[in-house]
Design a protein around this motif. Sequence first.
Motif, short mmCIF file in Angstrom:
data_model
loop_
_atom_site.label_atom_id
_atom_site.label_comp_id
_atom_site.label_asym_id
_atom_site.label_seq_id
_atom_site.Cartn_x
_atom_site.Cartn_y
_atom_site.Cartn_z
N ALA A 167 0.84 -1.21 0.00
CA ALA A 167 0.00 0.00 0.00
C ALA A 167 0.87 1.25 0.00
O ALA A 167 0.61 2.20 -0.75
N ASP A 168 1.91 1.27 0.83
CA ASP A 168 2.84 2.40 0.84
C ASP A 168 3.44 2.61 -0.55
O ASP A 168 3.54 3.75 -1.03
N ALA A 169 3.85 1.51 -1.18
CA ALA A 169 4.48 1.60 -2.50
C ALA A 169 3.50 2.10 -3.55
O ALA A 169 3.87 2.89 -4.43
N LEU A 170 2.25 1.67 -3.49
CA LEU A 170 1.25 2.12 -4.44
C LEU A 170 0.97 3.62 -4.28
O LEU A 170 0.92 4.36 -5.26
N VAL A 171 0.81 4.07 -3.04
CA VAL A 171 0.58 5.50 -2.80
C VAL A 171 1.78 6.31 -3.28
O VAL A 171 1.63 7.34 -3.94
N ALA A 172 2.98 5.85 -2.97
CA ALA A 172 4.20 6.55 -3.40
C ALA A 172 4.28 6.60 -4.93
O ALA A 172 4.69 7.62 -5.51
N SER A 173 3.88 5.54 -5.60
CA SER A 173 3.90 5.50 -7.06
C SER A 173 2.92 6.51 -7.65
O SER A 173 3.25 7.23 -8.60
N VAL A 174 1.71 6.56 -7.10
CA VAL A 174 0.72 7.52 -7.59
C VAL A 174 1.21 8.95 -7.32
O VAL A 174 1.08 9.83 -8.18
N LYS A 175 1.82 9.17 -6.18
CA LYS A 175 2.38 10.50 -5.88
C LYS A 175 3.45 10.87 -6.90
O LYS A 175 3.48 12.01 -7.39
N ALA A 176 4.32 9.94 -7.24
CA ALA A 176 5.38 10.20 -8.23
C ALA A 176 4.78 10.53 -9.60
O ALA A 176 5.28 11.43 -10.29
N ILE A 177 3.73 9.84 -9.98
CA ILE A 177 3.06 10.12 -11.25
C ILE A 177 2.45 11.52 -11.21
O ILE A 177 2.56 12.28 -12.18
N ALA A 178 1.83 11.86 -10.09
CA ALA A 178 1.25 13.20 -9.94
C ALA A 178 2.33 14.28 -10.05
O ALA A 178 2.14 15.30 -10.73
N GLU A 179 3.44 14.05 -9.39
CA GLU A 179 4.53 15.03 -9.45
C GLU A 179 5.05 15.16 -10.88
O GLU A 179 5.28 16.27 -11.35
N LYS A 180 5.23 14.05 -11.55
CA LYS A 180 5.73 14.05 -12.94
C LYS A 180 4.79 14.84 -13.85
O LYS A 180 5.23 15.53 -14.78
N ASN A 181 3.48 14.73 -13.61
CA ASN A 181 2.49 15.41 -14.43
C ASN A 181 2.20 16.84 -13.99
O ASN A 181 1.39 17.52 -14.61
N GLY A 182 2.81 17.27 -12.90
CA GLY A 182 2.57 18.63 -12.41
C GLY A 182 1.22 18.80 -11.73
O GLY A 182 0.71 19.91 -11.62
N TRP A 183 0.64 17.69 -11.28
CA TRP A 183 -0.64 17.77 -10.59
C TRP A 183 -0.41 18.32 -9.18
O TRP A 183 0.63 18.07 -8.57
N SER A 184 -1.37 19.05 -8.67
CA SER A 184 -1.18 19.79 -7.42
C SER A 184 -1.51 19.01 -6.15
O SER A 184 -1.10 19.41 -5.06
#
Length: 149
Positions: free
Chosen positions: A99-116
């Motif tokens: 679960a930690d890894a999945l949340v971290a992965s989604v966060k990284a995708i958000a950061e890469k896309n410039g999502w706030s």
Amino acid sequence: MINVSVRPVRPDDRDQWDRLYQGYAAFYNVEQTAEMRDRVWSWLHDEREECRGAVAVTDENELVGLAHFRSFARPLMATTGCFLDDLFVSQDKRGLGAADALVASVKAIAEKNGWSVVRWITAENNYRARGLYDRVASQTNWVTYDLKI
């Protein structure tokens, strides 16, 4: 020791993804049909759809968790955010860090896309997941409503 990594969901994951998504629906007492899973599966593999998926996988290529997410407009903030629709880890594989890894992965995708922001909701009594959420995010004071159609 079981190692877990996260990657995008792939077409050959269908059977294992199906098992996980059925487990997620059962956890929330949602009646889910094969046709409903077919529709979500098609969204995950159609570039024209907004829904994306990631899976937590062991070294033996066993899927132990999933996350579904999508971007959303935030007009008041004039930004785009990420909504984490579904996050689930197989009950017998909890505690491995999936679960930690999945949340971290989604966060990284958000950061890469410039999502706030990455935003999600959970059931009030989902205490185990809320332990993770309280560690990695801030609970908001917003109340959620559904207008049934």
